[in-house]
Design an enzyme around this catalytic site. Structure first.
Site, PDB file in Angstrom:
ATOM      1  N   ASP A 127       1.254   9.093  -7.806  1.00 36.71           N
ATOM      2  CA  ASP A 127       1.070   7.613  -8.049  1.00 36.71           C
ATOM      3  C   ASP A 127       1.380   7.201  -9.640  1.00 36.71           C
ATOM      4  OD1 ASP A 127      -0.517   8.103  -5.506  1.00 36.71           O
ATOM      5  OD2 ASP A 127       0.361   6.110  -5.421  1.00 36.71           O
TER       6      ASP A 127
ATOM      7  N   GLN B 213      -4.833   8.953   5.478  1.00 30.36           N
ATOM      8  CA  GLN B 213      -3.069   8.688   5.576  1.00 30.36           C
ATOM      9  C   GLN B 213      -2.573   9.992   5.995  1.00 30.36           C
ATOM     10  OE1 GLN B 213      -4.966   7.839   2.967  1.00 30.36           O
ATOM     11  NE2 GLN B 213      -4.143   6.275   1.631  1.00 30.36           N
TER      12      GLN B 213
ATOM     13  N   ARG C 117       1.959   1.243   1.955  1.00 33.05           N
ATOM     14  CA  ARG C 117       1.256   1.669   0.640  1.00 33.05           C
ATOM     15  C   ARG C 117       2.244   3.043   0.560  1.00 33.05           C
ATOM     16  NH1 ARG C 117       1.854   5.885   3.240  1.00 33.05           N
ATOM     17  NH2 ARG C 117       0.984   6.878   1.699  1.00 33.05           N
TER      18      ARG C 117
HETATM   19  C1  LIG Z   1       5.108   9.155  -2.114  1.00 32.50           C
HETATM   20  S1  LIG Z   1       3.784   9.140  -3.333  1.00 32.50           S
HETATM   21  C2  LIG Z   1       2.580   8.472  -2.110  1.00 32.50           C
HETATM   22  C3  LIG Z   1       1.359   8.433  -2.754  1.00 32.50           C
HETATM   23  O1  LIG Z   1       0.638   6.968  -2.580  1.00 32.50           O
HETATM   24  C4  LIG Z   1      -0.617   7.405  -1.739  1.00 32.50           C
HETATM   25  O2  LIG Z   1      -1.443   6.359  -2.023  1.00 32.50           O
HETATM   26  P1  LIG Z   1      -1.844   5.250  -1.138  1.00 32.50           P
HETATM   27  O3  LIG Z   1      -1.719   5.492   0.264  1.00 32.50           O
HETATM   28  O4  LIG Z   1      -3.167   4.842  -1.619  1.00 32.50           O
HETATM   29  O5  LIG Z   1      -0.872   4.105  -1.600  1.00 32.50           O
HETATM   30  C5  LIG Z   1      -0.981   8.621  -2.266  1.00 32.50           C
HETATM   31  O6  LIG Z   1      -1.496   8.849  -3.512  1.00 32.50           O
HETATM   32  C6  LIG Z   1       0.351   9.483  -2.024  1.00 32.50           C
HETATM   33  O7  LIG Z   1       0.422  10.699  -2.462  1.00 32.50           O
END
Ligand SMILES: CSC[C@H]1O[C@H](OP(=O)(O)O)[C@H](O)[C@@H]1O
Length: 346
Positions: A237, A196, A46
């Site tokens: 994102d 995360q 992700r």
């Molecule tokens: C380097 S940008 C990562 C960005 O993506 C994450 O979302 P997810 O873990 O759901 O893919 C999160 O928004 C981060 O800031």
């Protein structure tokens, strides 16, 4: 960095399984595109840039799976591979950026043999991964110029090496400031519900000995109000033409609290996260994920089954709350409409 987020090796895709961190550092091997798509959907991998790389490598895998006698059949099946990748997650524009880039390469090689097209797609996917690492280091260099000596930086979610091909965007800024000897400290939001921050950002920072403190999301305002936070740096994102930014749920709250406490709030993101086709953030699709991500932790229920649940995975921070957007080509602030187009080379 002592881990690899994603790698093309022996015509297979190797990914660290981010659902098993921080307890286990496990690497999965993917030999077919559908399992790569499932890995993106299930957040094995992700992070906006990382899923762009994963989609590209998945398409390269898919091209090798296609059995076709004609170019027409090959390109029809390749379109299907791309459509399956595009349906994995809706918010991170990097996913679609990666897919479109792979499509362009396939088209550019339409006159070649099918095996030559397959080889070109493999090389492009590897190139996207290698480029992302350089891009993150450049974001880090630019961002570190904004970080004062001895700063305490609050970050939300994971915009680290695990969210990219390595080094990270927001964590890229943090790494670069640390490497420049700025004696920084980090406050990491745990980032409910997928955690995360607690599971991934904390893991990255502890591994590298960067001083970090884990806090629950609802503590961010407390520490800002007490004057313990110098600035905030987060990932993104999807960034609209006016600077409105979609990022992990809870980012908007952090930005409003930062504004209230006169704390600089920075977004760190590659140009591939810009979506200049959108005038503002109101059109950014927001992914809603399964209720169990809210009601369960590690399979253990923390809420009764009968409760209704909402689980938007992202929110949009209006540009007015964003002090500056840090890209690999420089820092944009003020007139985002002009500055982002200039950064994108338009
Ligand atoms: C380097 S940008 C990562 C960005 O993506 C994450 O979302 P997810 O873990 O759901 O893919 C999160 O928004 C981060 O800031």
């Amino acid at each position: 960095m002592s881990f690899r987020t994603i790698e093309w090796r022996d015509n297979a895709v190797i990914m660290i399984d981010q659902t098993r961190l921080p307890g286990e550092e496990v690497y999965n091997t993917y030999e077919d595109f559908k399992s790569v798509a499932e890995a993106i959907k299930g957040m094995i991998i992700r992070g906006a840039p990382a899923i762009g790389v994963a989609a590209a490598m998945g398409i390269a895998l898919g091209a090798r799976e296609i059995i076709a006698d004609t170019h027409e059949s090959f390109f029809r099946q390749l379109e299907n591979v791309c459509e399956i990748m595009a349906r994995t997650r809706p918010t991170a524009v990097n996913l679609f950026w990666g897919i479109e880039r792979m499509k362009r390469v396939a088209e550019a090689h339409r006159g070649k043999s099918l095996d030559q097209i397959r080889e070109a797609l493999k090389k492009e996917a590897i190139r996207i991964e290698e480029e992302d690492l350089t891009i993150c280091r450049n974001i880090g260099k630019w961002g570190a110029t904004l970080i004062p000596q001895g700063a305490t930086i609050l970050t939300h979610c994971n915009a680290g090496g695990l969210a990219t091909a390595g080094y990270g965007t927001a964590l890229g800024v943090i790494r670069a400031a640390h490497e420049a000897g700025k004696d920084i400290k980090v406050f990491a939001d745990e980032t409910r519900p997928w955690l995360q921050g607690a599971r991934l950002t904390a893991w990255e920072l502890v591994k590298e000995g960067i001083p970090a403190t884990l806090i629950s999301d609802n503590m961010a305002g407390f520490f800002m109000n007490r004057g313990e936070i110098t600035c905030c740096v987060v990932g993104a994102d999807r960034i609209a033409a006016n600077g409105d930014t979609a990022n992990k749920i809870g980012t908007y709250s952090v930005a409003v609290l930062a504004k209230e406490n006169n704390i600089p709030f920075y977004v760190a993101a590659p140009i591939s996260t810009l979506d200049l086709s959108l005038a503002d953030g109101s059109q950014i699709p927001i992914e809603e994920r399964h209720r169990d991500e809210v009601t369960h932790i590690k399979g253990i229920a923390i809420a009764p089954a009968g409760i209704s649940v909402r689980n938007p995975a992202f929110d949009v921070t209006p540009a007015r709350y964003i002090t500056a957007i840090i890209t690999e080509r420089g820092i944009v602030s003020g007139d985002y409409l002009f500055g982002l187009r200039k950064a994108a080379g338009i």
